[in-house]
Scaffold this motif. Structure first.
Motif: not given
Length: 402
Positions: A102-108
Motif C-alpha cells: 500500500e502507498m500513501r502520499p504525505v499531504g501538505v
C-alpha cells in the motif's frame, strides 16, 4: 542460522540463501516513510528507490502497478510517501528488496504539521533566540556560498555582490538544493566552509519552489548544523513568503538571493558618499570649533588688560594714589576732631580748677598736708588750718568748737 559449519563441512550456497530467505520472511510487514527516487515502470510493476530524507540510506522497492495507480495523487520523483512494505529475499539471485502492499502520499497539511512540531521543539531548545544570532562582518574578506549548480541564485548573489563591491571574493560550493541528496550535500558543504578560516560569512541560497522542494531546508539535521556553526550564516531560501526553518536559525534572513548580496557586502558607491558626507561634516564641525575659538581669542585680546597692559597699571596706580589721599584726608580730619575735643576738655578743666574758683571770690581751707576741709565738723579744736586766697594765704588755729 543455527547450523554448525566447518571448513570440512561447509553449507551449499542454496542452503545458506534459503536460510536467509526464511529468516527475512519472519520479519513481517512494516510501515515506512521516505522519499521516492529513480521511479520507473516496466510492464505491471513499478520499480523505485525509497530514500531516507535525512541519512544517505535507501532501499529498493517493487510496487505492483495496481498499488501505484491506486495512490491519489500518483507519486513522482521526489515525493514523500508512507508505504506498507513486506521484505522479500530472492534465493536464486541472492538479492533483497521490499514489495509495496500500500502507498500513501504525505499531504501538505501533514508536512506542515510536522514542520510546526519540529519548529516548536527547536524553539524550546533556544535555537531561534535573537540573543544567539551574530552580526555580520562589515566587509568580509571571503564569502562562502552554497547554492545549486548553474543556478539563478548563484548568479544573483555573485553579480549583485560584485556590482556593490567589486573586490569581494567568493568560495562557491555547488550542491543539490532539492531532492533526496540535498540535505547531505548542503550539510557537508556548510561544515567545509565553516572549517575554512578565510571564510567570514556563509550564504545558503536557493530560488523559490513548492513546499516539497524547500523541505530540505527545514530538515532537523541541517538546522542543527547551522546552529552549531562558528561562522555567521545568511539564509536566502525561496521568496519573501517562503519560511523554511533555516530562516529562523540563521543569523540573518534574506528575502531573496539578491537581498542576501545586499546584506553581505556594502555598496561601494554608498560608502564613498557616506565618507564624503562624514568628511564634510567633520570639516564643518572643525571649522565651527575653530571659528568659535578665534572669536573667543579676539575677545580676550581686545580686553584692556591685554590690549594695553601699561594703561591698566597706570589706572591701578591712580586708584592707589586716590586711596592714599583719601586716607590722609580721613586721618587729618580725625586728628583735627581729636584736637578740638582736647581743647574743649582742657577748657573745662581750667574752668573747674581751684585757681579759677578762687578768682571768683572764694577761699579754700586746707590742713597742713594740703587736704581740703569741706565741713567745720571735720576740724578738731586747736587744729591749724591754711586759708588760701587768689594771691596769698593765711594760717589760723581753731580755738573753739563753734
Amino acid at each position: 542460522m543455527t547450523s554448525k559449519t566447518t571448513p570440512e563441512q561447509p553449507l551449499p550456497v542454496r542452503t545458506v540463501l534459503q536460510m536467509v530467505g526464511g529468516w527475512i520472511g519472519k520479519l513481517g510487514t512494516v510501515w515506512v516513510e521516505g522519499q521516492i527516487t529513480e521511479l520507473t515502470a516496466r510492464g505491471g510493476t513499478v520499480f523505485l528507490t525509497l530514500r531516507d530524507p535525512v541519512a544517505n540510506v535507501s532501499a529498493r522497492v517493487t510496487c505492483p502497478r495496481g498499488v501505484y495507480e491506486a495512490t491519489v495523487p500518483r507519486p513522482v520523483d521526489g515525493a514523500r510517501v508512507v508505504m506498507h512494505l513486506k521484505p522479500d529475499f530472492w534465493v536464486n539471485k541472492g538479492s533483497f528488496a521490499f514489495t509495496a502492499l500500500e502507498m500513501r502520499p504525505v499531504g501538505v497539511g501533514e508536512l506542515l504539521a510536522r514542520l510546526e512540531r519540529l519548529r516548536q521543539l527547536l524553539a524550546s531548545e533556544g535555537l531561534f533566540k535573537v540573543d544567539r544570532k551574530r552580526r555580520l562582518p562589515f566587509l568580509p574578506g571571503v564569502v562562502g556560498l552554497i547554492c545549486g549548480r548553474d543556478s539563478a541564485a548563484e548568479r544573483d548573489v555573485l553579480e549583485n555582490a560584485r556590482r556593490r563591491w567589486p573586490a569581494v571574493r567568493f568560495k562557491v560550493e555547488t550542491v543539490a538544493v532539492q531532492g533526496p541528496y540535498a540535505v547531505t550535500e548542503v550539510t557537508e558543504a556548510l561544515r567545509g566552509l565553516d572549517a575554512d578560516d578565510e571564510v567570514e560569512v556563509i550564504v545558503i541560497a536557493r530560488g523559490g519552489g513548492s513546499l516539497e522542494d524547500l523541505l530540505p531546508f527545514s530538515d532537523e539535521s541541517l538546522v542543527r548544523a547551522v546552529a552549531a556553526c562558528r561562522t555567521p550564516v545568511v539564509s536566502a531560501i525561496g521568496h519573501e513568503q517562503d519560511n523554511p526553518l533555516l530562516d529562523m536559525v540563521a543569523d540573518v534572513r534574506a528575502s531573496t538571493p539578491t537581498d542576501a548580496a545586499k546584506k553581505v557586502v556594502p555598496d561601494v558607491g554608498e560608502q564613498l558618499t557616506l565618507v564624503r558626507q562624514l568628511r564634510d561634516r567633520g570639516r564643518r564641525v572643525a571649522g565651527g570649533w575653530l571659528d568659535r575659538e578665534l572669536t573667543w581669542l579676539a575677545a580676550v585680546r581686545s580686553r584692556p588688560a591685554l590690549a594695553d597692559p601699561v594703561r591698566e597699571i597706570e589706572r591701578r596706580a591712580e586708584q592707589a594714589e586716590q586711596l592714599r589721599d583719601r586716607a590722609r584726608r580721613s586721618l587729618g580730619a580725625s586728628l583735627d576732631r581729636a584736637e578740638d575735643a582736647l581743647g574743649h576738655l582742657r577748657a573745662r578743666l581750667v574752668t573747674l580748677s581751684p585757681a579759677a574758683t578762687l578768682e571768683r571770690g572764694y577761699a579754700i581751707v586746707q590742713r597742713p598736708g594740703g587736704e581740703v576741709v569741706r565741713r567745720a565738723a571735720d576740724v578738731a579744736p586747736g587744729a591749724e588750718l591754711t586759708i588760701r586766697f587768689p594771691d596769698d594765704r593765711v594760717t589760723v588755729r581753731r580755738d573753739s568748737a563753734t
